[in-house]
Design a protein around this motif. Structure first.
Motif, PDB file in Angstrom:
ATOM      1  N   ILE A 157     -14.023   1.248  -0.893  1.00 53.34           N
ATOM      2  CA  ILE A 157     -14.070   0.034  -0.076  1.00 53.34           C
ATOM      3  C   ILE A 157     -13.683  -1.102  -1.006  1.00 53.34           C
ATOM      4  O   ILE A 157     -14.138  -1.149  -2.145  1.00 53.34           O
ATOM      5  CB  ILE A 157     -15.485  -0.262   0.469  1.00 53.34           C
ATOM      6  CG1 ILE A 157     -16.028   0.903   1.279  1.00 53.34           C
ATOM      7  CG2 ILE A 157     -15.473  -1.538   1.308  1.00 53.34           C
ATOM      8  CD1 ILE A 157     -17.492   0.715   1.687  1.00 53.34           C
ATOM      9  N   PHE A 158     -12.836  -1.993  -0.524  1.00 56.04           N
ATOM     10  CA  PHE A 158     -12.575  -3.203  -1.285  1.00 56.04           C
ATOM     11  C   PHE A 158     -12.329  -4.367  -0.342  1.00 56.04           C
ATOM     12  O   PHE A 158     -12.020  -4.186   0.839  1.00 56.04           O
ATOM     13  CB  PHE A 158     -11.442  -3.027  -2.303  1.00 56.04           C
ATOM     14  CG  PHE A 158     -10.109  -2.626  -1.737  1.00 56.04           C
ATOM     15  CD1 PHE A 158      -9.200  -3.573  -1.303  1.00 56.04           C
ATOM     16  CD2 PHE A 158      -9.749  -1.290  -1.687  1.00 56.04           C
ATOM     17  CE1 PHE A 158      -7.961  -3.200  -0.807  1.00 56.04           C
ATOM     18  CE2 PHE A 158      -8.512  -0.903  -1.194  1.00 56.04           C
ATOM     19  CZ  PHE A 158      -7.607  -1.873  -0.755  1.00 56.04           C
ATOM     20  N   LEU A 159     -12.524  -5.551  -0.889  1.00 51.82           N
ATOM     21  CA  LEU A 159     -12.323  -6.792  -0.150  1.00 51.82           C
ATOM     22  C   LEU A 159     -11.147  -7.529  -0.761  1.00 51.82           C
ATOM     23  O   LEU A 159     -10.873  -7.401  -1.959  1.00 51.82           O
ATOM     24  CB  LEU A 159     -13.571  -7.667  -0.245  1.00 51.82           C
ATOM     25  CG  LEU A 159     -14.884  -7.038   0.211  1.00 51.82           C
ATOM     26  CD1 LEU A 159     -16.055  -7.948  -0.129  1.00 51.82           C
ATOM     27  CD2 LEU A 159     -14.852  -6.734   1.697  1.00 51.82           C
ATOM     28  N   THR A 160     -10.452  -8.296   0.049  1.00 51.47           N
ATOM     29  CA  THR A 160      -9.376  -9.144  -0.465  1.00 51.47           C
ATOM     30  C   THR A 160      -9.638 -10.585  -0.043  1.00 51.47           C
ATOM     31  O   THR A 160     -10.215 -10.843   1.015  1.00 51.47           O
ATOM     32  CB  THR A 160      -7.993  -8.707   0.069  1.00 51.47           C
ATOM     33  OG1 THR A 160      -7.978  -8.821   1.502  1.00 51.47           O
ATOM     34  CG2 THR A 160      -7.666  -7.290  -0.344  1.00 51.47           C
ATOM     35  N   SER A 161      -9.226 -11.491  -0.904  1.00 50.78           N
ATOM     36  CA  SER A 161      -9.293 -12.915  -0.569  1.00 50.78           C
ATOM     37  C   SER A 161      -8.261 -13.641  -1.414  1.00 50.78           C
ATOM     38  O   SER A 161      -7.806 -13.119  -2.437  1.00 50.78           O
ATOM     39  CB  SER A 161     -10.692 -13.488  -0.836  1.00 50.78           C
ATOM     40  OG  SER A 161     -10.926 -13.613  -2.217  1.00 50.78           O
ATOM     41  N   SER A 162      -7.893 -14.834  -1.006  1.00 48.48           N
ATOM     42  CA  SER A 162      -6.891 -15.593  -1.755  1.00 48.48           C
ATOM     43  C   SER A 162      -7.436 -16.059  -3.098  1.00 48.48           C
ATOM     44  O   SER A 162      -6.674 -16.327  -4.018  1.00 48.48           O
ATOM     45  CB  SER A 162      -6.386 -16.782  -0.938  1.00 48.48           C
ATOM     46  OG  SER A 162      -7.466 -17.621  -0.592  1.00 48.48           O
ATOM     47  N   ALA A 177       0.815  -1.218   0.000  1.00 51.38           N
ATOM     48  CA  ALA A 177       0.000   0.000   0.000  1.00 51.38           C
ATOM     49  C   ALA A 177       0.849   1.268   0.000  1.00 51.38           C
ATOM     50  O   ALA A 177       0.524   2.230  -0.701  1.00 51.38           O
ATOM     51  CB  ALA A 177      -0.961  -0.009   1.176  1.00 51.38           C
ATOM     52  N   ALA A 178       1.933   1.287   0.741  1.00 47.10           N
ATOM     53  CA  ALA A 178       2.774   2.485   0.809  1.00 47.10           C
ATOM     54  C   ALA A 178       3.335   2.841  -0.567  1.00 47.10           C
ATOM     55  O   ALA A 178       3.455   4.027  -0.902  1.00 47.10           O
ATOM     56  CB  ALA A 178       3.899   2.274   1.811  1.00 47.10           C
ATOM     57  N   ALA A 179       3.637   1.836  -1.376  1.00 44.80           N
ATOM     58  CA  ALA A 179       4.145   2.092  -2.728  1.00 44.80           C
ATOM     59  C   ALA A 179       3.092   2.752  -3.608  1.00 44.80           C
ATOM     60  O   ALA A 179       3.416   3.334  -4.644  1.00 44.80           O
ATOM     61  CB  ALA A 179       4.609   0.782  -3.365  1.00 44.80           C
ATOM     62  N   CYS A 180       1.839   2.683  -3.214  1.00 43.78           N
ATOM     63  CA  CYS A 180       0.734   3.319  -3.951  1.00 43.78           C
ATOM     64  C   CYS A 180       0.391   4.682  -3.368  1.00 43.78           C
ATOM     65  O   CYS A 180      -0.613   5.295  -3.753  1.00 43.78           O
ATOM     66  CB  CYS A 180      -0.495   2.410  -3.933  1.00 43.78           C
ATOM     67  SG  CYS A 180      -0.263   0.875  -4.832  1.00 43.78           S
ATOM     68  N   GLY A 181       1.182   5.140  -2.418  1.00 47.46           N
ATOM     69  CA  GLY A 181       0.989   6.475  -1.877  1.00 47.46           C
ATOM     70  C   GLY A 181      -0.021   6.603  -0.763  1.00 47.46           C
ATOM     71  O   GLY A 181      -0.537   7.697  -0.523  1.00 47.46           O
ATOM     72  N   VAL A 182      -0.324   5.514  -0.064  1.00 46.03           N
ATOM     73  CA  VAL A 182      -1.269   5.592   1.051  1.00 46.03           C
ATOM     74  C   VAL A 182      -0.595   5.192   2.354  1.00 46.03           C
ATOM     75  O   VAL A 182       0.404   4.480   2.360  1.00 46.03           O
ATOM     76  CB  VAL A 182      -2.532   4.722   0.821  1.00 46.03           C
ATOM     77  CG1 VAL A 182      -3.312   5.208  -0.385  1.00 46.03           C
ATOM     78  CG2 VAL A 182      -2.179   3.272   0.684  1.00 46.03           C
ATOM     79  N   ASP A 188      -5.187   4.648 -12.756  1.00 55.31           N
ATOM     80  CA  ASP A 188      -4.193   5.146 -11.807  1.00 55.31           C
ATOM     81  C   ASP A 188      -4.795   6.032 -10.724  1.00 55.31           C
ATOM     82  O   ASP A 188      -4.097   6.549  -9.879  1.00 55.31           O
ATOM     83  CB  ASP A 188      -3.083   5.888 -12.550  1.00 55.31           C
ATOM     84  CG  ASP A 188      -3.589   7.128 -13.274  1.00 55.31           C
ATOM     85  OD1 ASP A 188      -4.806   7.263 -13.483  1.00 55.31           O
ATOM     86  OD2 ASP A 188      -2.740   7.962 -13.634  1.00 55.31           O
ATOM     87  N   GLN A 189      -6.131   6.195 -10.729  1.00 54.18           N
ATOM     88  CA  GLN A 189      -6.767   7.025  -9.717  1.00 54.18           C
ATOM     89  C   GLN A 189      -7.496   6.218  -8.643  1.00 54.18           C
ATOM     90  O   GLN A 189      -7.856   6.771  -7.623  1.00 54.18           O
ATOM     91  CB  GLN A 189      -7.748   7.986 -10.377  1.00 54.18           C
ATOM     92  CG  GLN A 189      -7.053   9.007 -11.272  1.00 54.18           C
ATOM     93  CD  GLN A 189      -8.057   9.873 -11.988  1.00 54.18           C
ATOM     94  OE1 GLN A 189      -8.967   9.372 -12.631  1.00 54.18           O
ATOM     95  NE2 GLN A 189      -7.897  11.178 -11.867  1.00 54.18           N
ATOM     96  N   LEU A 190      -7.746   4.958  -8.858  1.00 49.21           N
ATOM     97  CA  LEU A 190      -8.424   4.126  -7.865  1.00 49.21           C
ATOM     98  C   LEU A 190      -7.401   3.221  -7.181  1.00 49.21           C
ATOM     99  O   LEU A 190      -6.660   2.502  -7.846  1.00 49.21           O
ATOM    100  CB  LEU A 190      -9.520   3.276  -8.520  1.00 49.21           C
ATOM    101  CG  LEU A 190     -10.763   4.048  -8.939  1.00 49.21           C
ATOM    102  CD1 LEU A 190     -11.651   3.184  -9.814  1.00 49.21           C
ATOM    103  CD2 LEU A 190     -11.532   4.539  -7.730  1.00 49.21           C
ATOM    104  N   LEU A 191      -7.381   3.268  -5.867  1.00 55.81           N
ATOM    105  CA  LEU A 191      -6.379   2.516  -5.117  1.00 55.81           C
ATOM    106  C   LEU A 191      -6.446   1.023  -5.389  1.00 55.81           C
ATOM    107  O   LEU A 191      -5.432   0.380  -5.597  1.00 55.81           O
ATOM    108  CB  LEU A 191      -6.533   2.783  -3.618  1.00 55.81           C
ATOM    109  CG  LEU A 191      -5.566   2.017  -2.726  1.00 55.81           C
ATOM    110  CD1 LEU A 191      -4.118   2.356  -3.082  1.00 55.81           C
ATOM    111  CD2 LEU A 191      -5.840   2.277  -1.273  1.00 55.81           C
TER     112      LEU A 191
END
Length: 153
Positions: A101-106, A78-83, A144-147
Motif C-alpha cells: 500500500i502506498f500514498l501519493t501526494s504533490s 506503472a506499466a514501465a514497472c511491470g504492473v 528493485d523488488q518494491l513497487l
C-alpha cells in the motif's frame, strides 16, 4: 475523549476516507461489517494498493477521489514497472491479499504504508483493529523488488 495509546505508536499517519455501498448502489445504508467498507483516499493523498499478479489499483475519480498530480505520475509510469493498473474499488475485505500500500501526494510524492488500522468506537471507548501490516520480509526487500521504490526512481 483521549485516543488510545495505539495511535501514538506510529510516527506519522494519514486519515483515509471510506465509503460503502449495498448491492443496489445505495450508500445510505448502515455498515454492519468492516468488509463493506471501500477505501478512497487520504485527506491529503491518493491511495494505491498492489494486488497479487502485479495489479495496482486506485479508486476512480468518479467515486469522488481527487485526480492528483502525483497520482497521475504513478498511473502514467506503472506499466514501465511491470504492473497493470486498474482504476476501481479497494475493499477492506481484500486486505489479506494486498502486497503493498502506498500514498501519493504533490508534497511527498510516494509514501509507503506499513500498517493500516481501523478505529472503532463502542460504548464510549476507542478500539483499534489491525487491518493490514506489511510483513517484515517485505520491508527488507531490495529496491528493485518494491513497487513504490521503483516508481520513486
Amino acid at each position: 475523549e483521549e485516543l488510545p495509546p495505539e495511535y501514538l505508536k506510529y510516527p506519522s499517519s494519514e486519515v483515509l476516507l471510506t465509503t460503502h455501498q449495498n448491492a443496489y448502489g445505495d450508500n445510505n445504508v448502515t455498515i454492519t461489517h468492516n468488509n463493506e467498507l471501500q477505501l478512497l483516499e487520504g485527506l491529503t493523498s491518493n491511495l494505491f494498493v498492489l494486488y497479487p499478479g502485479g495489479i495496482l489499483r486506485t479508486p476512480a475519480v468518479s467515486d469522488g477521489v481527487l485526480g492528483g498530480y502525483a497520482r497521475q505520475l504513478v498511473l502514467n509510469n506503472a506499466a514501465a514497472c511491470g504492473v497493470t493498473v486498474e482504476v476501481g474499488p479497494i475493499f477492506l475485505e481484500d486486505a489479506h491479499a494486498w502486497k503493498e500500500i502506498f500514498l501519493t501526494s504533490s508534497i511527498s510524492l510516494i509514501v509507503p504504508v506499513s500498517k493500516l488500522i481501523l478505529p472503532t468506537r463502542t460504548t464510549g471507548t476507542y478500539q483499534v483493529e489491525d487491518i493490514w501490516t506489511m510483513e517484515k520480509r517485505d520491508c527488507d526487500k531490495k529496491d528493485d523488488q518494491l513497487l513504490w521504490k521503483k516508481l520513486y526512481k
